[in-house]
Design a protein around this motif. Structure first.
Motif, PDB file in Angstrom:
ATOM      1  N   THR A  79       0.801  -1.225   0.000  1.00 49.34           N
ATOM      2  CA  THR A  79       0.000   0.000   0.000  1.00 49.34           C
ATOM      3  C   THR A  79       0.832   1.272   0.000  1.00 49.34           C
ATOM      4  N   ASN A  80       2.139   1.184   0.318  1.00 51.34           N
ATOM      5  CA  ASN A  80       2.891   2.435   0.397  1.00 51.34           C
ATOM      6  C   ASN A  80       3.425   2.849  -0.969  1.00 51.34           C
ATOM      7  N   GLN A  81       3.850   4.096  -1.063  1.00 51.70           N
ATOM      8  CA  GLN A  81       4.238   4.675  -2.349  1.00 51.70           C
ATOM      9  C   GLN A  81       5.380   3.917  -2.993  1.00 51.70           C
ATOM     10  N   ARG A  82       6.407   3.607  -2.209  1.00 53.71           N
ATOM     11  CA  ARG A  82       7.576   2.913  -2.736  1.00 53.71           C
ATOM     12  C   ARG A  82       7.193   1.551  -3.300  1.00 53.71           C
ATOM     13  N   SER A  83       6.422   0.776  -2.531  1.00 53.71           N
ATOM     14  CA  SER A  83       6.084  -0.579  -2.948  1.00 53.71           C
ATOM     15  C   SER A  83       5.204  -0.574  -4.188  1.00 53.71           C
ATOM     16  N   LYS A  84       4.246   0.314  -4.231  1.00 55.53           N
ATOM     17  CA  LYS A  84       3.379   0.389  -5.402  1.00 55.53           C
ATOM     18  C   LYS A  84       4.167   0.764  -6.649  1.00 55.53           C
ATOM     19  N   PHE A  85       5.134   1.654  -6.482  1.00 53.02           N
ATOM     20  CA  PHE A  85       5.956   2.065  -7.615  1.00 53.02           C
ATOM     21  C   PHE A  85       6.772   0.903  -8.153  1.00 53.02           C
ATOM     22  N   ILE A  86       7.490   0.232  -7.271  1.00 56.30           N
ATOM     23  CA  ILE A  86       8.357  -0.851  -7.729  1.00 56.30           C
ATOM     24  C   ILE A  86       7.536  -1.983  -8.341  1.00 56.30           C
ATOM     25  N   GLU A  87       6.420  -2.349  -7.708  1.00 55.98           N
ATOM     26  CA  GLU A  87       5.644  -3.480  -8.208  1.00 55.98           C
ATOM     27  C   GLU A  87       5.049  -3.189  -9.579  1.00 55.98           C
ATOM     28  N   SER A  88       4.740  -1.934  -9.848  1.00 54.61           N
ATOM     29  CA  SER A  88       4.149  -1.597 -11.138  1.00 54.61           C
ATOM     30  C   SER A  88       5.128  -1.783 -12.297  1.00 54.61           C
ATOM     31  N   TRP A  89       6.432  -1.881 -11.987  1.00 57.77           N
ATOM     32  CA  TRP A  89       7.434  -2.019 -13.035  1.00 57.77           C
ATOM     33  C   TRP A  89       8.113  -3.391 -13.048  1.00 57.77           C
ATOM     34  N   VAL A  90       7.707  -4.293 -12.163  1.00 52.90           N
ATOM     35  CA  VAL A  90       8.380  -5.592 -12.055  1.00 52.90           C
ATOM     36  C   VAL A  90       7.685  -6.642 -12.911  1.00 52.90           C
ATOM     37  N   ASP A  91       8.486  -7.394 -13.651  1.00 54.30           N
ATOM     38  CA  ASP A  91       8.037  -8.589 -14.361  1.00 54.30           C
ATOM     39  C   ASP A  91       9.172  -9.595 -14.252  1.00 54.30           C
ATOM     40  N   GLY A  92       8.875 -10.860 -14.385  1.00 59.69           N
ATOM     41  CA  GLY A  92       9.899 -11.856 -14.185  1.00 59.69           C
ATOM     42  C   GLY A  92      10.504 -12.384 -15.483  1.00 59.69           C
ATOM     43  N   PRO A  93      11.714 -12.904 -15.352  1.00 60.49           N
ATOM     44  CA  PRO A  93      12.535 -13.005 -14.149  1.00 60.49           C
ATOM     45  C   PRO A  93      13.025 -11.622 -13.698  1.00 60.49           C
ATOM     46  N   VAL A  94      13.143 -11.422 -12.387  1.00 61.45           N
ATOM     47  CA  VAL A  94      13.561 -10.138 -11.840  1.00 61.45           C
ATOM     48  C   VAL A  94      14.843 -10.311 -11.029  1.00 61.45           C
ATOM     49  N   LEU A  95      15.706  -9.307 -11.098  1.00 58.55           N
ATOM     50  CA  LEU A  95      16.961  -9.292 -10.356  1.00 58.55           C
ATOM     51  C   LEU A  95      16.875  -8.241  -9.255  1.00 58.55           C
ATOM     52  N   ASP A  96      17.063  -8.671  -8.005  1.00 57.46           N
ATOM     53  CA  ASP A  96      17.085  -7.792  -6.835  1.00 57.46           C
ATOM     54  C   ASP A  96      18.559  -7.510  -6.526  1.00 57.46           C
ATOM     55  N   MET A  97      19.001  -6.285  -6.786  1.00 57.47           N
ATOM     56  CA  MET A  97      20.423  -5.911  -6.666  1.00 57.47           C
ATOM     57  C   MET A  97      20.674  -5.209  -5.336  1.00 57.47           C
ATOM     58  N   GLY A  98      21.450  -5.859  -4.458  1.00 59.60           N
ATOM     59  CA  GLY A  98      21.639  -5.332  -3.116  1.00 59.60           C
ATOM     60  C   GLY A  98      20.425  -5.647  -2.271  1.00 59.60           C
ATOM     61  N   ALA A  99      20.137  -6.939  -2.134  1.00 56.65           N
ATOM     62  CA  ALA A  99      18.849  -7.402  -1.605  1.00 56.65           C
ATOM     63  C   ALA A  99      18.740  -7.366  -0.099  1.00 56.65           C
ATOM     64  N   GLY A 100      19.818  -7.020   0.611  1.00 58.03           N
ATOM     65  CA  GLY A 100      19.747  -6.951   2.073  1.00 58.03           C
ATOM     66  C   GLY A 100      19.495  -8.310   2.670  1.00 58.03           C
ATOM     67  N   VAL A 101      18.419  -8.437   3.441  1.00 61.38           N
ATOM     68  CA  VAL A 101      18.061  -9.734   4.027  1.00 61.38           C
ATOM     69  C   VAL A 101      16.851 -10.336   3.315  1.00 61.38           C
ATOM     70  N   GLY A 102      16.525  -9.801   2.138  1.00 58.85           N
ATOM     71  CA  GLY A 102      15.547 -10.463   1.290  1.00 58.85           C
ATOM     72  C   GLY A 102      14.101 -10.076   1.496  1.00 58.85           C
ATOM     73  N   ARG A 103      13.847  -8.928   2.120  1.00 60.44           N
ATOM     74  CA  ARG A 103      12.453  -8.527   2.340  1.00 60.44           C
ATOM     75  C   ARG A 103      11.664  -8.501   1.036  1.00 60.44           C
TER      76      ARG A 103
END
Length: 237
Positions: A45-69
């Motif tokens: 529901t937050n701005q960041r998450s909605k933005f990223i999800e609107s541009w993601v399609d697979g396969p996707v690469l998470d660069m600098g993934a931290g602990v994988g959230r």
């Protein structure tokens, strides 16, 4: 190499973090919010998450993934590969259920992946600044273009140096060149001091300038607050 950042996050995961992870630039120091920044859930529901999800399609690469959230969220929807330079973070991601967590460097993508491997990619955490220079940014975007498909998208988050007030950001170093600045800092944990990190901060116009020399174009820019913005890129061809 000392890895106070990775160790602190791994210790938190194991409920063994007894001292704070500290960000420091000279005398300016503050506790880094480990739980809030890395161990929450992907909030659709937050701005960041909605933005990223609107541009993601697979396969996707998470660069600098931290602990994988974020990787844990997307892997239930599309094929997701998560990379980190820290062995401690890669192991923590695996323990937390990230199915494809690997040691890898977002600034050395061609060493890890072949051409057209991913349909989308994202780097969240402002680590794009570790490109270090406009030339470094162009090189990164060129490598990212190589490992992504001709119709790929990418999402990044950045600080806009033209919106930073003096004294507002730990480690900030002004630059007379419009749209550029530096940030210098390091992490400390349990008496261990990490390497000094030099970030180059690119404003949206500088990101557009660098992308214009590659296969990418900046398709969308969205500021989340006064100093931080989100950028979506797509292949220019």
């Amino acid at each position: 190499m000392a890895d106070p950042f990775g160790r602190a996050l791994a210790d938190f995961h194991h409920d063994e973090q007894d001292e704070p992870l500290v960000q420091r630039d000279g005398e300016w120091a503050r506790e880094h919010p480990v739980e809030a920044f890395y161990f929450g859930t992907f909030d659709e529901t937050n701005q960041r998450s909605k933005f990223i999800e609107s541009w993601v399609d697979g396969p996707v690469l998470d660069m600098g993934a931290g602990v994988g959230r974020d990787a844990r969220y997307f892997q239930d929807r599309v094929e997701t590969v998560a990379i980190e330079t820290s062995d401690a973070l890669v192991e923590t991601m695996r323990e937390r259920g990230v199915e494809d967590a690997r040691r890898g460097d977002m600034f050395a993508l061609r060493e890890s992946f072949g051409r057209d491997r991913f349909r989308s990619a994202y780097a969240w955490g402002t680590q794009l600044g570790l490109a270090g220079s406009m030339d470094g940014l162009r090189e990164f975007l060129g490598d990212l273009a190589f490992v992504t498909t001709p119709d790929a998208t990418a999402t990044l988050d950045c600080y806009d140096p033209e919106r930073v007030e003096d004294g507002e950001m730990l480690g900030y170093r002004a630059d007379p060149t419009p749209g550029l600045a530096y940030r210098v800092m390091h992490f400390e944990y349990e008496g261990t001091v990490g390497e000094t990190l030099l970030f180059r901060l690119f404003g949206p116009d500088r990101l557009r300038e660098a992308a214009a020399d590659t296969d990418w174009r900046v398709a969308e820019v969205e500021h989340t607050n006064e100093v931080h913005y989100l950028a979506a890129l797509e292949k220019a061809g």
